[in-house]
Write an enzyme that holds these catalytic residues in place. Structure first.
Site, mmCIF file in Angstrom:
data_model
loop_
_atom_site.group_PDB
_atom_site.id
_atom_site.type_symbol
_atom_site.label_atom_id
_atom_site.label_comp_id
_atom_site.label_asym_id
_atom_site.label_seq_id
_atom_site.Cartn_x
_atom_site.Cartn_y
_atom_site.Cartn_z
ATOM 1 N N HIS A 197 0.831 -1.212 0.000
ATOM 2 C CA HIS A 197 0.000 0.000 0.000
ATOM 3 C C HIS A 197 0.864 1.261 0.000
ATOM 4 C CE1 HIS A 197 -4.036 -1.700 0.141
ATOM 5 N NE2 HIS A 197 -3.543 -2.648 0.924
ATOM 6 N N LEU A 210 -2.756 -12.069 -5.716
ATOM 7 C CA LEU A 210 -1.576 -12.412 -6.519
ATOM 8 C C LEU A 210 -1.637 -11.766 -7.911
ATOM 9 C CD1 LEU A 210 -1.190 -16.202 -5.596
ATOM 10 C CD2 LEU A 210 -0.062 -14.249 -4.545
ATOM 11 N N SER A 211 -2.477 -10.758 -8.033
ATOM 12 C CA SER A 211 -2.558 -9.976 -9.279
ATOM 13 C C SER A 211 -2.970 -10.772 -10.502
ATOM 14 C CB SER A 211 -1.219 -9.288 -9.573
ATOM 15 O OG SER A 211 -0.912 -8.407 -8.559
ATOM 16 N N SER A 235 -5.580 -10.169 -12.205
ATOM 17 C CA SER A 235 -6.072 -9.255 -13.251
ATOM 18 C C SER A 235 -4.930 -8.566 -13.986
ATOM 19 C CB SER A 235 -7.062 -8.227 -12.704
ATOM 20 O OG SER A 235 -6.910 -8.006 -11.353
ATOM 21 N N GLU A 286 -6.869 -0.370 -16.003
ATOM 22 C CA GLU A 286 -7.488 -0.770 -14.736
ATOM 23 C C GLU A 286 -8.121 0.438 -14.026
ATOM 24 O OE1 GLU A 286 -6.303 -4.108 -13.259
ATOM 25 O OE2 GLU A 286 -7.603 -3.917 -11.513
ATOM 26 N N ASP A 317 1.498 -3.977 -9.603
ATOM 27 C CA ASP A 317 1.130 -5.295 -10.130
ATOM 28 C C ASP A 317 1.475 -5.427 -11.613
ATOM 29 O OD1 ASP A 317 0.101 -5.316 -7.618
ATOM 30 O OD2 ASP A 317 -2.000 -5.388 -8.215
ATOM 31 N N TYR A 375 -10.250 -0.465 -0.728
ATOM 32 C CA TYR A 375 -8.971 -0.052 -1.321
ATOM 33 C C TYR A 375 -9.020 1.447 -1.652
ATOM 34 C CZ TYR A 375 -4.936 -0.042 -4.427
ATOM 35 O OH TYR A 375 -3.725 0.230 -5.001
HETATM 36 C C1 GLA Z 1 -3.197 -4.021 -5.107
HETATM 37 C C2 GLA Z 1 -2.943 -2.885 -6.105
HETATM 38 C C3 GLA Z 1 -1.472 -2.449 -6.059
HETATM 39 C C4 GLA Z 1 -1.022 -2.158 -4.633
HETATM 40 C C5 GLA Z 1 -1.425 -3.293 -3.695
HETATM 41 C C6 GLA Z 1 -1.149 -2.968 -2.248
HETATM 42 O O1 GLA Z 1 -2.520 -5.160 -5.483
HETATM 43 O O2 GLA Z 1 -3.284 -3.286 -7.407
HETATM 44 O O3 GLA Z 1 -1.295 -1.336 -6.900
HETATM 45 O O4 GLA Z 1 -1.515 -0.924 -4.198
HETATM 46 O O5 GLA Z 1 -2.792 -3.623 -3.811
HETATM 47 O O6 GLA Z 1 0.220 -2.812 -2.036
#
Ligand code: GLA
Length: 391
Positions: free
Chosen positions: A35, A131-132, A134, A166, A178, A227
């Site tokens: 974050h 784990l990203s 998207s 995004e 990400d 978020y």
């Molecule tokens: C998500 C967001 C990132 C980052 C993290 C937290 O994965 O896509 O950009 O802010 O949360 O670190």
């Protein structure tokens, strides 16, 4: 049968020919710097060996037809259908379709040509697990369209366009971490990114330790609202701190001493959020030195501190993540454990001595199940390359 073979077979079944190419783009873990990307801070992620794969070929049709194997659904999109988030038959885009459509939108906004394609895709990055998944789908489509279009953008530029997709098309106000990790990953290396200058370098992870991902199995629905709300709290803190520190553009510009002096002027909740960010940026700086010196012990301690801060100050943990972290930290061979990604459920990341790894995985699974009644998925992962053409 592996995923690539399966996608090739499905491509042939649907479109009558084998795919011309296959691309992959990985998910990521983040070791430290959580974050802070949207506060111009420093992050320390790595791409992982789980990825989204696309098998594709060009088509003479005026639109792209995309088949999502994981959802058993197809969507056809073109430049004309983008503004309304629909398909060429005017039906609404399924949720997964927003990511490729967003990428197409961002490319066209940047005046980059998008060639129609027939594509079949699937992913082994668990969805909604931090784990990203998207970002990996976005980076895979970006690379597929690049491969067909005959243009070439540096990976960081692709990451920035993915983030724009995004933010502005999908509607999640994420930072750059990400998409960056998915585009720029380097095998066996951690990535240290300065989210303000976008300069980055790799850092070594000693080969005596492995990265273990532990999925709590918990998925929180409210994530994007929470978020965006954390992000707004950071912006508010910056605005309030600017009254005493006019040079401050984001929390990155506030050092720990200044923050300690001024924190009492902030509303309690805003102060907690901002303290996490200021201290977390400090931890990443310390981590750089630890990794360069091969000091895994100190690096692990910083990870543990990060979890406490995410739990108590940023308040993005949940009981299951806390349980997974606590059990991990009590096990032999564990240097550090913390939640990874946005939080509110999903995965923890653990740094574990290779010698203890098997017992660690077993005991963590058992301990978590007896505490929560949930069966976790736990696996050893390694830092992998970013998005690439596979075939
Ligand atoms: C998500 C967001 C990132 C980052 C993290 C937290 O994965 O896509 O950009 O802010 O949360 O670190």
């Amino acid at each position: 049968m592996d995923l690539i073979e399966r996608l090739s077979i499905i491509h042939r079944e649907r479109f009558g020919i084998p795919p011309l190419h296959v691309v992959r783009a990985p998910g990521r873990i983040n070791l430290l710097g959580e974050h802070v990307d949207y506060n111009d801070g420093f992050v320390l992620p790595a791409a992982i060996d789980r990825a989204a794969y696309i098998a594709f070929s060009p088509t003479t049709a005026p639109h792209s037809t995309l088949e999502a194997v994981d959802f058993d659904q197809q969507a056809s999109i073109s430049a004309e259908t983008l503004p309304t988030k629909t398909q060429i038959d005017a039906s609404p885009l399924p949720e997964w379709g927003l990511y490729p459509a967003g990428v197409m939108w961002a490319l066209l906004e940047a005046k980059i040509p998008v060639m129609p394609m027939n594509a079949v895709f699937a992913s082994n990055v668990p969805r909604g697990a931090g784990l990203s998944s998207s970002a990996s789908v976005e980076m895979a489509f970006m690379l597929a369209w690049q491969t067909l279009g005959g243009w070439e953008l540096p990976p960081m530029q692709r990451a920035l366009l993915g983030q724009k997709a995004e933010n502005r098309y999908v509607g999640v106000n994420c930072g750059i971490m990400d998409q960056f990790a998915s585009a720029c990953g380097v095998e066996n290396k951690l990535l240290l990114l300065d989210c303000r200058s976008l300069e980055w370098k790799t850092l070594p992870l000693p080969d005596t330790v492995s990265i273990v991902v532990a999925d709590t199995g918990v998925r929180r629905k409210l994530t994007s609202g929470e978020y965006n709300n954390r992000r707004a709290a950071c912006e508010e803190a910056t605005r309030l701190l600017q009254r005493d520190l006019p040079h401050v553009k984001s929390l990155r510009d506030v050092n720990a001493e200044e923050f300690d002096r001024l924190a009492k002027k902030l509303p309690e909740e805003i102060g907690k959020r901002a303290r996490h960010v200021v201290e977390e940026i400090g931890r990443v700086k310390q981590a750089e030195a630890s990794l360069e010196a091969g000091d895994v012990g100190n690096f692990g301690r910083l990870m543990n501190e990060c979890h406490v801060s995410l739990r108590d100050l940023y308040e993005v943990s949940c009981p299951e993540l806390d349980a997974m972290v606590e059990i991990a930290q009590s096990l032999e061979g564990c240097y550090g454990a913390r939640l990874t990604g946005a939080g509110f459920g999903g995965c923890t990341v653990n740094l574990v001595s290779n010698e203890k790894i098997e017992a660690f995985v077993q005991k963590l699974a058992k301990g978590y199940e007896s505490k929560t009644g949930l069966r976790p998925e736990i696996y050893i992962t390694r830092a992998a390359n970013g998005a690439e053409l596979v075939e």
